[in-house]
Motif scaffolding. Structure first.
Motif, PDB file in Angstrom:
ATOM      1  N   ASN A  26       0.689 -65.366  -2.031  1.00 38.27           N
ATOM      2  CA  ASN A  26      -0.723 -65.684  -1.928  1.00 38.27           C
ATOM      3  C   ASN A  26      -1.521 -64.795  -2.888  1.00 38.27           C
ATOM      4  O   ASN A  26      -1.427 -63.575  -2.823  1.00 38.27           O
ATOM      5  CB  ASN A  26      -1.132 -65.409  -0.477  1.00 38.27           C
ATOM      6  CG  ASN A  26      -2.512 -65.883  -0.191  1.00 38.27           C
ATOM      7  OD1 ASN A  26      -3.087 -66.624  -0.977  1.00 38.27           O
ATOM      8  ND2 ASN A  26      -3.039 -65.467   0.933  1.00 38.27           N
ATOM      9  N   GLY A  27      -2.273 -65.409  -3.791  1.00 38.79           N
ATOM     10  CA  GLY A  27      -3.109 -64.642  -4.719  1.00 38.79           C
ATOM     11  C   GLY A  27      -2.440 -64.305  -6.027  1.00 38.79           C
ATOM     12  O   GLY A  27      -3.021 -63.633  -6.873  1.00 38.79           O
ATOM     13  N   CYS A  28      -1.191 -64.767  -6.230  1.00 40.72           N
ATOM     14  CA  CYS A  28      -0.476 -64.510  -7.487  1.00 40.72           C
ATOM     15  C   CYS A  28      -1.047 -65.402  -8.587  1.00 40.72           C
ATOM     16  O   CYS A  28      -1.421 -66.540  -8.334  1.00 40.72           O
ATOM     17  CB  CYS A  28       1.001 -64.823  -7.273  1.00 40.72           C
ATOM     18  SG  CYS A  28       1.979 -64.764  -8.771  1.00 40.72           S
ATOM     19  N   ILE A 180      -5.853 -63.816 -16.487  1.00 39.30           N
ATOM     20  CA  ILE A 180      -5.555 -65.176 -16.049  1.00 39.30           C
ATOM     21  C   ILE A 180      -6.812 -65.948 -15.616  1.00 39.30           C
ATOM     22  O   ILE A 180      -6.821 -67.155 -15.609  1.00 39.30           O
ATOM     23  CB  ILE A 180      -4.514 -65.101 -14.903  1.00 39.30           C
ATOM     24  CG1 ILE A 180      -3.680 -66.361 -14.851  1.00 39.30           C
ATOM     25  CG2 ILE A 180      -5.130 -64.829 -13.561  1.00 39.30           C
ATOM     26  CD1 ILE A 180      -2.519 -66.335 -15.728  1.00 39.30           C
ATOM     27  N   PHE A 181      -7.898 -65.234 -15.299  1.00 39.44           N
ATOM     28  CA  PHE A 181      -9.002 -65.952 -14.662  1.00 39.44           C
ATOM     29  C   PHE A 181     -10.079 -66.446 -15.615  1.00 39.44           C
ATOM     30  O   PHE A 181     -11.113 -66.921 -15.173  1.00 39.44           O
ATOM     31  CB  PHE A 181      -9.620 -65.108 -13.540  1.00 39.44           C
ATOM     32  CG  PHE A 181      -9.908 -63.706 -13.959  1.00 39.44           C
ATOM     33  CD1 PHE A 181     -10.994 -63.425 -14.733  1.00 39.44           C
ATOM     34  CD2 PHE A 181      -9.060 -62.684 -13.571  1.00 39.44           C
ATOM     35  CE1 PHE A 181     -11.255 -62.147 -15.126  1.00 39.44           C
ATOM     36  CE2 PHE A 181      -9.313 -61.396 -13.963  1.00 39.44           C
ATOM     37  CZ  PHE A 181     -10.411 -61.125 -14.744  1.00 39.44           C
ATOM     38  N   ILE A 221      -7.185 -59.707  -2.467  1.00 41.19           N
ATOM     39  CA  ILE A 221      -7.066 -60.527  -3.666  1.00 41.19           C
ATOM     40  C   ILE A 221      -8.319 -60.424  -4.527  1.00 41.19           C
ATOM     41  O   ILE A 221      -8.245 -60.246  -5.745  1.00 41.19           O
ATOM     42  CB  ILE A 221      -6.768 -61.982  -3.265  1.00 41.19           C
ATOM     43  CG1 ILE A 221      -5.379 -62.044  -2.638  1.00 41.19           C
ATOM     44  CG2 ILE A 221      -6.857 -62.921  -4.447  1.00 41.19           C
ATOM     45  CD1 ILE A 221      -5.134 -63.255  -1.799  1.00 41.19           C
ATOM     46  N   ASP A 222      -9.467 -60.481  -3.877  1.00 43.33           N
ATOM     47  CA  ASP A 222     -10.725 -60.419  -4.624  1.00 43.33           C
ATOM     48  C   ASP A 222     -10.869 -59.081  -5.353  1.00 43.33           C
ATOM     49  O   ASP A 222     -11.269 -59.030  -6.513  1.00 43.33           O
ATOM     50  CB  ASP A 222     -11.889 -60.629  -3.649  1.00 43.33           C
ATOM     51  CG  ASP A 222     -13.197 -60.760  -4.382  1.00 43.33           C
ATOM     52  OD1 ASP A 222     -13.161 -61.270  -5.523  1.00 43.33           O
ATOM     53  OD2 ASP A 222     -14.233 -60.356  -3.833  1.00 43.33           O
ATOM     54  N   TRP A 225      -8.606 -59.044  -8.451  1.00 43.70           N
ATOM     55  CA  TRP A 225      -9.109 -59.893  -9.539  1.00 43.70           C
ATOM     56  C   TRP A 225     -10.332 -59.243 -10.191  1.00 43.70           C
ATOM     57  O   TRP A 225     -10.515 -59.331 -11.397  1.00 43.70           O
ATOM     58  CB  TRP A 225      -9.437 -61.302  -9.018  1.00 43.70           C
ATOM     59  CG  TRP A 225      -8.222 -62.153  -8.786  1.00 43.70           C
ATOM     60  CD1 TRP A 225      -7.122 -61.803  -8.057  1.00 43.70           C
ATOM     61  CD2 TRP A 225      -7.958 -63.460  -9.301  1.00 43.70           C
ATOM     62  NE1 TRP A 225      -6.202 -62.818  -8.086  1.00 43.70           N
ATOM     63  CE2 TRP A 225      -6.684 -63.853  -8.828  1.00 43.70           C
ATOM     64  CE3 TRP A 225      -8.679 -64.354 -10.096  1.00 43.70           C
ATOM     65  CZ2 TRP A 225      -6.114 -65.084  -9.134  1.00 43.70           C
ATOM     66  CZ3 TRP A 225      -8.102 -65.593 -10.392  1.00 43.70           C
ATOM     67  CH2 TRP A 225      -6.849 -65.946  -9.921  1.00 43.70           C
ATOM     68  N   THR A 226     -11.149 -58.569  -9.387  1.00 47.17           N
ATOM     69  CA  THR A 226     -12.329 -57.895  -9.940  1.00 47.17           C
ATOM     70  C   THR A 226     -11.918 -56.677 -10.764  1.00 47.17           C
ATOM     71  O   THR A 226     -12.561 -56.353 -11.756  1.00 47.17           O
ATOM     72  CB  THR A 226     -13.279 -57.453  -8.800  1.00 47.17           C
ATOM     73  OG1 THR A 226     -13.302 -58.478  -7.828  1.00 47.17           O
ATOM     74  CG2 THR A 226     -14.678 -57.205  -9.297  1.00 47.17           C
ATOM     75  N   GLU A 229     -11.400 -57.616 -14.190  1.00 43.47           N
ATOM     76  CA  GLU A 229     -12.667 -57.849 -14.896  1.00 43.47           C
ATOM     77  C   GLU A 229     -13.278 -56.537 -15.373  1.00 43.47           C
ATOM     78  O   GLU A 229     -13.810 -56.450 -16.473  1.00 43.47           O
ATOM     79  CB  GLU A 229     -13.662 -58.554 -13.958  1.00 43.47           C
ATOM     80  CG  GLU A 229     -13.705 -60.026 -14.173  1.00 43.47           C
ATOM     81  CD  GLU A 229     -14.620 -60.709 -13.174  1.00 43.47           C
ATOM     82  OE1 GLU A 229     -14.880 -61.881 -13.376  1.00 43.47           O
ATOM     83  OE2 GLU A 229     -15.061 -60.079 -12.187  1.00 43.47           O
TER      84      GLU A 229
END
Lengths: 292, 87
Positions: A26-28, A180-181, A221-222, A225-226, A229
């Motif tokens: 989950n979240g990969c 990736i995002f 996960i958030d 991902w942040t 960034e």
């Protein structure tokens, strides 16, 4: 911009239905990389039967299993050598290699260096998640300083591999790194890489919440991902700050990952040169009157 | 319209967090895996940018633009002094 294909069209056209959903955690980010690759293939209108996928061992190396193209799965780190063989046997094929940071630069580091140096015509999609995820979170050579892993419980003290800069120095024809995002830049890079007649490396920074994030206080996960960034900077911005910025700013951006296209050159690949050599020798022999 | 294959969702909530117009929410219905898949809000400002479709790691989301009917007016929410003004 051209009209994009719907995800359900891509799914029916390119994915093996029985294999899905993916085994990724989950979240990969690995699933996103598959999506981008399929979109690039769709936009270039490449026939899926002319594609050969190669992969080694690791989470990212599971990807050829999901795509409905010919694929070969080999031993740890040897994906690039196998891909070289495929290209030598049939130069008509579009060879795409899915590999991870541990597979490509850890176990198969030497193969990577020489494939890039010889400029063999293939597209390498390297999913960098800073860790050996599948085998239980051992330290990968790309992990940033201070990262916690099962084999580095007190923090990493080794300098990290900068894969894209290494490939640039080795003279690979196309090198790009993207997190990736951001959807559009990686798709364009994969398209450029597939069209380039040389070694194309697209390093995608893919978050690993299970093996890397959980140990490094980025388990959410958030949050992970942040983190990407906050710790990436465009090459152009980086150069601007290094030229005109203050000392504080320079110190700050030195810790960050540069993202963007590192190198985009038109160069003769290994097999192109090889064919030229064969032609030259045939001509020489013909001029001599054939034979020995 | 958004089509979601509910049983493929692993519940990472990336689509909900990353939606630029905040049009998605977690549904109340469990799927086979035991997670709550996303759904469109009753009132949403979805402009079919397809970011959720592109970022979904499990190929579970497809955005289908609504072609028929008048285009929806997008509202922006101005917050002045704690009061939400719909413009």
């Amino acid at each position: 911009m051209t009209e994009m294909a719907d995800a359900n069209v891509l799914r029916e056209k390119y994915l093996r239905d029985g294999m899905l959903p993916t085994i990724f955690c989950n979240g990969c980010g690995h699933g996103v990389a598959v999506d981008y690759t399929l979109r690039a293939i769709e936009e270039l209108e490449i026939d899926i039967d002319t594609i050969a996928l190669a992969s080694g061992i690791g989470c990212s190396s599971r990807i050829p299993g999901y795509i409905n193209a010919d694929g070969l799965h080999t031993t740890h780190g040897r994906a690039l050598s196998l891909a070289t063989g495929i290209k030598a046997a049939n130069p008509e094929l579009n060879v795409i290699v899915f590999t991870g940071d541990g597979d490509c630069t850890g176990i198969g580091g030497n193969h990577f260096i020489h494939a890039a140096r010889r400029n063999i015509d293939m597209t390498v999609i390297l999913l960098n998640n800073f860790i050996y995820g599948m085998t239980g979170g051992q330290l990968a050579p790309t992990a940033p300083l201070g990262s916690i892993a099962t084999t580095a419980p007190y923090g990493n003290i080794e300098q990290a591999f900068n894969i894209s800069e290494l490939a640039t120095a080795l003279g690979a024809a196309y090198v790009a790194r993207w997190p990736i995002f951001y959807p559009y830049q990686p798709i364009k890079s994969i398209k450029d890489g597939l069209q380039n007649k040389g070694f194309a490396l697209i390093e995608l920074m893919s978050p690993c919440p299970t093996a890397y994030g959980r140990r490094n206080k980025l388990g959410k996960i958030d949050a992970l991902w942040t983190w990407y960034e906050d710790n990436t900077i465009l090459i152009e911005e980086y150069e601007k700050i290094m030229n005109y910025g203050t000392d504080d700013e320079k110190e700050k951006v030195k810790q960050m990952f540069q993202i963007g296209v590192f190198q985009n050159e038109v160069k003769a690949g290994f097999f192109e040169e090889y064919e030229k050599m064969v032609e030259r020798l045939i001509e020489r022999d013909d001029a001599k009157g054939g034979g020995k | 319209m958004i089509e979601i294959i509910k049983d493929w969702c692993k519940g990472c909530e990336i689509c909900v967090i990353r939606c630029p117009v905040d049009a998605l929410e977690i549904s109340a219905e469990l799927n086979k895996r035991g997670v709550y898949p996303p759904k469109l809000k009753e009132e949403n400002e979805c402009n079919f940018c397809r970011l959720c479709e592109l970022l979904c790691p499990d190929f579970a989301i497809t955005v289908i633009p609504e072609e028929e009917g008048e285009p929806k007016e997008t509202k922006s929410r101005l917050i002045i002094g704690g009061i939400v003004n719909e413009v």
